[in-house]
Enzyme design. Structure first.
Site, PDB file in Angstrom:
ATOM      1  N   ASP A 190      -0.182  -3.637 -15.232  1.00 20.34           N
ATOM      2  CA  ASP A 190       0.761  -4.156 -14.254  1.00 20.34           C
ATOM      3  C   ASP A 190       1.500  -5.309 -14.934  1.00 20.34           C
ATOM      4  OD1 ASP A 190       2.019  -5.714 -12.377  1.00 20.34           O
ATOM      5  OD2 ASP A 190       0.357  -5.708 -10.943  1.00 20.34           O
ATOM      6  N   GLN A 234       4.347  -9.722 -13.798  1.00 20.70           N
ATOM      7  CA  GLN A 234       4.496 -11.153 -14.096  1.00 20.70           C
ATOM      8  C   GLN A 234       4.621 -11.437 -15.589  1.00 20.70           C
ATOM      9  OE1 GLN A 234       5.180 -13.306 -11.930  1.00 20.70           O
ATOM     10  NE2 GLN A 234       4.596 -12.217 -10.063  1.00 20.70           N
ATOM     11  N   HIS A 258      -3.151  -7.971  -8.172  1.00 17.66           N
ATOM     12  CA  HIS A 258      -2.265  -7.977  -6.999  1.00 17.66           C
ATOM     13  C   HIS A 258      -2.615  -6.762  -6.138  1.00 17.66           C
ATOM     14  CE1 HIS A 258       1.622  -7.344  -4.903  1.00 17.66           C
ATOM     15  NE2 HIS A 258       1.880  -8.615  -5.147  1.00 17.66           N
ATOM     16  N   LYS A 291      11.946  -9.408 -11.156  1.00 20.06           N
ATOM     17  CA  LYS A 291      11.155 -10.506 -11.726  1.00 20.06           C
ATOM     18  C   LYS A 291      11.591 -10.852 -13.140  1.00 20.06           C
ATOM     19  CE  LYS A 291       7.072  -9.504  -8.938  1.00 20.06           C
ATOM     20  NZ  LYS A 291       7.160 -10.409  -7.796  1.00 20.06           N
ATOM     21  N   CYS A 312      -0.486 -11.993  -2.048  1.00 21.21           N
ATOM     22  CA  CYS A 312      -0.880 -10.572  -2.189  1.00 21.21           C
ATOM     23  C   CYS A 312      -2.010 -10.431  -3.193  1.00 21.21           C
ATOM     24  CB  CYS A 312       0.306  -9.693  -2.581  1.00 21.21           C
ATOM     25  SG  CYS A 312       1.660  -9.773  -1.426  1.00 21.21           S
TER      26      CYS A 312
HETATM   27  N1  C6P Z   1       4.312 -10.454  -6.717  1.00 23.19           N
HETATM   28  C1  C6P Z   1       4.604 -12.708  -5.910  1.00 23.19           C
HETATM   29  O1  C6P Z   1       5.152 -13.575  -5.220  1.00 23.19           O
HETATM   30  P1  C6P Z   1       6.994  -5.572  -6.460  1.00 23.19           P
HETATM   31  O2  C6P Z   1       6.857  -6.093  -5.068  1.00 23.19           O
HETATM   32  O3  C6P Z   1       6.731  -4.080  -6.551  1.00 23.19           O
HETATM   33  O4  C6P Z   1       8.249  -5.980  -7.136  1.00 23.19           O
HETATM   34  O5  C6P Z   1       5.846  -6.278  -7.329  1.00 23.19           O
HETATM   35  C2  C6P Z   1       4.517  -6.197  -6.898  1.00 23.19           C
HETATM   36  C3  C6P Z   1       3.646  -7.004  -7.793  1.00 23.19           C
HETATM   37  C4  C6P Z   1       2.713  -6.354  -8.584  1.00 23.19           C
HETATM   38  N2  C6P Z   1       1.941  -7.023  -9.445  1.00 23.19           N
HETATM   39  C5  C6P Z   1       2.020  -8.351  -9.575  1.00 23.19           C
HETATM   40  C6  C6P Z   1       1.155  -9.040 -10.578  1.00 23.19           C
HETATM   41  C7  C6P Z   1       2.939  -9.065  -8.800  1.00 23.19           C
HETATM   42  O6  C6P Z   1       3.016 -10.387  -8.946  1.00 23.19           O
HETATM   43  C8  C6P Z   1       3.747  -8.387  -7.866  1.00 23.19           C
HETATM   44  C9  C6P Z   1       4.683  -9.127  -6.964  1.00 23.19           C
HETATM   45  C10 C6P Z   1       5.162 -11.306  -5.908  1.00 23.19           C
HETATM   46  O7  C6P Z   1       3.627 -12.958  -6.618  1.00 23.19           O
HETATM   47  C11 C6P Z   1       5.360 -10.806  -4.511  1.00 23.19           C
HETATM   48  S1  C6P Z   1       3.830 -10.558  -3.664  1.00 23.19           S
END
Ligand code: C6P
Length: 429
Positions: free
Chosen positions: A222, A225, A145, A248, A386
């Protein structure tokens, strides 16, 4: 700030964080705990399949947030009055709940953040700026991401370090041979997603960590997910850092946590300055508070932390194996029914996969798919998610993505396919 009012975050677990009692898993009953899932969208029952973007919140979390603001709201660590003491205890209890959820050794290894993005930026700025030298390498993967790419590009540009990328195969599985080739004496950090948001690929994080450590590198995971789908154990993974977002995993937006091994966090300088992160301040210079406060400048999202604690306690009380079996069944069913849609191509077919069904439909732009599905009450995400390097790898500008949570049913996937049949009828092959 009155430091005498602080309760030690690394001390014994506050009573509020008592171990949750296990309870049976019935997806229909669990679904009924999520009020929003009973609403209609455009006159149709809501079919929520955008869980990778954010999960919905159970009553337990809504009530925890409401209860905190109604009965206990105050700033923490700052006053001797009762509300502040209660808020501080609730905040510390939430940290202990996160510690237990991740199986971290010590609550001081849990830093509250705004989410995954902030957690990774914290490591890039605090650890990266202090440790990366010209020619050092940070090893990422194609499926990261943007939150696990851009922070490394920023610090690499500043420090003269180099970002290297492990490729993926056509199914979206990490190329392990390439990983071992790219891992070398210059690698200082491997930063890898536990589960890809664009493909659903589950990476063998423990194996990657073992190899990285043998090569003298650290590992940042990370976990954005993974947390709602995997049993995360930072000690079993031997992750040096593990970042995730509360929203999440059935918790509120604006709160998340970064796990870091204590010795690493202690050696790192702070990255943001302000209240609560200092021991002393004078114009001659300042000194820093102990962990975790050193990395938590300013008033934190106290209610968010309480909500996150409630979410993790709620989730942890479910029998994990039954939840995992249900999600595996949903993924298999979704893969099967989607494969029957004419002109549909699944993007991301790794045998090691969780919770994500990304696809393209010949002759239809993903944004049109999203808009037409919404008319049927079906919520999916469309775009690059993203993860632009993933789109580039597959030669597509965007995909449509259905992403699953434990409250989804086979019916949701059948509704998605019925709605896609209408899209197909509007755009015949
Ligand atoms: N992915 C998706 O629709 P934040 O925004 O900080 O809570 O998470 C960022 C992020 C980082 N790593 C991964 C693997 C992610 O999937 C995400 C967030 C969302 O897939 C929003 S782009």
């Amino acid at each position: 700030m009155n430091r005498a009012s602080r309760t030690p975050a690394g001390g014994p677990a506050p009573a509020a964080a008592a171990a949750p009692a296990p309870r049976p898993f019935d997806p229909r009953r669990v679904r009924a705990e999520f009020p929003i899932l009973a609403r209609a969208v455009r006159g149709k029952p809501l079919v929520y399949l955008d869980n990778a973007a954010t999960t919905q919140k159970p009553v337990a979390v809504l009530e925890a947030l409401d209860g905190f603001y109604r009965a206990h709201n105050a700033n923490i660590h700052r006053a001797v009055h009762t509300l502040s003491q209660e808020a501080t205890l609730a905040f510390d209890a939430a940290r202990e709940t996160v510690r237990r959820f991740l199986n971290a050794a010590d609550a001081r290894e849990v830093i509250f953040t705004r989410g995954t993005t902030e957690g990774i930026n914290l490591v890039a700025q605090a650890w990266g700026r202090a440790n990366l030298r010209a020619g050092d390498e940070v090893l990422l993967t194609t499926m990261e991401h943007h939150s696990n790419i851009v922070p490394w590009q920023l610090v690499a540009a500043e420090r003269g370090a180099v970002v290297r990328v492990v490729p993926i195969d056509d199914a979206g599985t990490l190329d392990l041979d390439a990983f071992h080739r790219l891992l070398g004496p210059r690698t200082r950090l491997v930063a890898v997603g536990h589960v890809s948001n664009a493909l659903g690929t589950v990476n063998p994080v423990a194996d990657l960590a073992r190899a990285a450590h043998a090569a003298g590198a650290l590992v940042l995971v990370d976990g954005a997910q993974a947390v709602a789908h995997a049993r995360v154990d930072v000690r079993a993974l031997d992750a040096d850092f593990y970042a995730f977002s509360g929203h999440k995993v059935f918790g509120p937006t604006g709160i998340g946590a970064l796990y870091g091994k204590r010795a690493l966090l202690e050696a790192m300088p702070p990255w943001q300055g302000g209240g609560d992160m200092i021991r002393t301040v004078s114009f001659a210079g300042s000194t820093w508070a102990d962990l975790p406060s050193k990395f938590e400048a300013g008033t934190p999202d106290v209610a968010g932390a309480v909500g996150l604690g409630a979410a993790l306690a709620w989730f942890s009380a479910l029998p994990f194996d039954a939840v995992a079996a249900h999600e595996a069944d949903l993924l298999a069913h979704g893969t099967e029914v989607l494969s029957r849609v004419p002109g549909l191509r699944l993007v991301g077919t790794s045998p090691h996969k969780a919770s994500v069904l990304s696809f393209t439909l010949d002759g239809v732009h993903p944004h049109d798919i999203g808009t037409l599905l919404d008319l049927e009450g079906v919520a999916v995400r469309t775009g690059h998610h993203c993860a632009q390097p993933v789109m580039e790898r597959y030669g597509v500008p965007a995909t449509a993505r259905a992403s699953l949570a434990l409250y989804n049913l086979r019916d949701d996937l059948d509704a998605l396919v019925a709605a896609l049949a209408k899209v197909r009828a509007l755009f015949p092959l």
